[in-house]
Design an enzyme around this catalytic site. Structure first.
Site, short mmCIF file in Angstrom:
data_model
loop_
_atom_site.label_atom_id
_atom_site.label_comp_id
_atom_site.label_asym_id
_atom_site.label_seq_id
_atom_site.Cartn_x
_atom_site.Cartn_y
_atom_site.Cartn_z
N TYR A 146 1.27 -0.98 -0.14
CA TYR A 146 0.07 0.38 -0.04
C TYR A 146 1.01 1.02 -0.04
O TYR A 146 0.63 2.02 -0.99
CB TYR A 146 -1.04 -0.28 1.69
C1 UD1 Z 1 -1.96 3.34 10.02
C2 UD1 Z 1 -0.90 2.47 8.57
C3 UD1 Z 1 -0.36 3.65 7.63
C4 UD1 Z 1 -2.05 4.27 7.35
C5 UD1 Z 1 -2.85 4.89 7.99
C6 UD1 Z 1 -4.03 5.22 7.85
C7 UD1 Z 1 0.38 1.01 9.65
C8 UD1 Z 1 1.84 0.01 10.23
N1 UD1 Z 1 -0.10 2.18 9.08
O1 UD1 Z 1 -1.19 4.67 10.68
O2 UD1 Z 1 0.19 2.72 6.37
O3 UD1 Z 1 -1.62 5.10 5.53
O4 UD1 Z 1 -3.29 3.58 9.14
O5 UD1 Z 1 -4.96 3.94 7.21
O6 UD1 Z 1 -0.80 -0.18 9.64
N2 UD1 Z 1 -3.40 1.62 17.26
C9 UD1 Z 1 -3.60 0.60 18.74
N3 UD1 Z 1 -4.53 -0.25 18.98
C10 UD1 Z 1 -5.19 -0.12 17.44
C11 UD1 Z 1 -5.37 0.17 16.69
C12 UD1 Z 1 -4.61 1.50 16.64
O7 UD1 Z 1 -3.06 1.07 19.89
O8 UD1 Z 1 -6.73 -1.17 17.29
C13 UD1 Z 1 -2.12 1.96 17.73
C14 UD1 Z 1 -1.80 2.28 16.80
O9 UD1 Z 1 -0.17 1.20 17.15
C15 UD1 Z 1 -1.17 3.85 16.60
C16 UD1 Z 1 -1.86 5.02 16.76
O10 UD1 Z 1 -3.17 3.80 17.39
O11 UD1 Z 1 0.39 4.12 17.56
C17 UD1 Z 1 -2.70 5.07 15.84
O12 UD1 Z 1 -2.87 3.68 15.04
P1 UD1 Z 1 -3.84 3.99 13.21
O13 UD1 Z 1 -5.02 5.05 13.45
O14 UD1 Z 1 -3.80 2.43 12.75
O15 UD1 Z 1 -2.62 4.84 12.56
P2 UD1 Z 1 -1.60 5.53 12.52
O16 UD1 Z 1 -0.61 4.19 12.91
O17 UD1 Z 1 -0.45 6.06 12.13
#
Ligand code: UD1
Length: 341
Positions: A146
């Protein structure tokens, strides 16, 4: 006559909010979407929210890879600019199905660019993810298919501009869009298990999932959880309007802007803000770090503020308030029975 903007992926989360701001700003918006990961109900609701401007919206169910269909559209209408959102965006799925991602995101974009060039429409705005940039100008690398499609698209745009400087291209690098329109009428509606933090939190709050798994509590951050730059989706949409306006500036060639707030918020801070806004307790389960996750990501916003004359207005409390308003009114997204709205 008002400018006409083609919005690919205009039925999606960021697309629908951007289309609404375009309409309210007096633009005509033509939405193209294959509805693979979005709902036509979003387009109908945007039309209603736009009130008297709603008649300036039209929708075409077209897959960008369907060149004859796109050709037909460009032959029938003249566009002043194109905003390209359409694409697949689930990191995990892209690792499982790389060819599907390359086909959808790259072929879709190439066909769009070919048709635009053939019709002399060389003004465009591209959404280009964000996770692989730490600085305004330095792409690091992508760790998954992606991410690579986004990197390639950015390079393709640069090559096109290099070959023909009559193109005007603005590449927008997003940070973490969250929240929803304050009406609670449009918002994010992911299919399946949400990958991103706030859609997951929202589904826990409405009782669709038992607990949020926090990925990583041992980062070198204030509370050990990952830090991101969350931006209200309406602010992000307004950033696109500012960029569309910027296309009228004769000095624009191929430009890159960050759209973020410049502020970092941790997972636990975000959960606390959401609990406050919703009055709901979000049960937490802790787990190890998610592969590929960065510790801290936030934007440098100076260039966008200076050159686009745009700055995010909303803070985390408003993001959570509007996310909850949307979630509580639409606990099952757009497909909910009318009576829940
Ligand atoms: C993620 C993707 C990125 C994508 C973006 C938007 C990955 C490694 N990165 O970014 O490529 O462009 O979403 O679609 O997948 N978190 C939790 N529990 C959860 C979900 C997230 O603890 O169930 C945490 C993550 O570890 C992170 C933060 O929340 O620290 C934000 O996560 P997320 O919303 O997925 O965004 P990105 O990691 O910035």
């Amino acid at each position: 006559m008002s400018s006409s903007i083609l919005v690919t992926g205009g039925a999606g989360y960021i697309g629908s909010h951007t289309v609404l701001q375009l309409l309210l700003g007096g633009y005509k918006a033509v939405v193209v979407d294959n509805l693979d990961n979005s709902s036509e109900i979003a387009v109908k609701r945007v039309q209603e929210l736009a009130g008297e401007h709603g008649s300036n919206l039209s929708f075409h169910k077209i897959d960008l890879r369907d060149k004859p269909a796109l050709e037909k559209l460009f032959a029938s209408e003249k566009f002043d600019a194109v905003i390209h959102f359409a694409g697949l965006k689930a990191v995990g799925e892209s690792v499982q199905k790389p060819l599907m991602y390359y086909d959808n995101n790259l072929i879709g974009t190439i066909v769009l660019l070919e048709v635009m060039a053939a019709h002399g429409c060389k003004n465009q705005l591209f959404m280009v993810g964000r996770r692989w940039y730490h600085a305004q100008r330095n792409p690091i690398s992508a760790t998954n298919p992606y991410g690579r499609t986004k990197l390639f698209i950015e390079e393709i745009c640069r090559d096109i501009y290099q070959s023909d400087s009559t193109w005007k291209i603005i590449l927008l690098r997003y940070f973490n869009p969250v929240g929803a329109h304050p009406s609670g009428y449009i918002g994010e509606d992911p299919r399946g298990i949400p990958n991103n933090l706030m859609p997951f939190v929202q589904q826990v709050a409405v009782g669709r999932r038992p607990a949020l798994t926090v990925f990583g509590t041992d980062y070198g951050t204030k509370d050990g959880t990952g830090v991101r730059d969350y931006i209200h989706v309406v602010d992000l949409a307004d950033g696109h309007i500012a960029a569309v306006n910027k296309l009228a500036d004769p000095s624009v060639g191929c430009e890159v802007y960050n759209l973020g707030t410049g502020k970092g918020t941790s997972v636990l801070e975000m959960v606390a803000a959401f609990e406050k806004a919703s009055g709901k307790k979000i049960p937490l389960v802790t787990a190890g770090r998610r592969p590929g996750d960065a510790e801290i990501v936030y934007a440098s916003t100076d260039k966008a503020e200076r050159e686009l004359n745009w700055k995010a207005k909303y803070g985390v409390d408003e993001m959570c308030r509007d996310q909850w308003n949307w979630a509580s009114k639409n606990p099952y997204g757009y497909e909910a029975p009318e009576s829940t709205n």
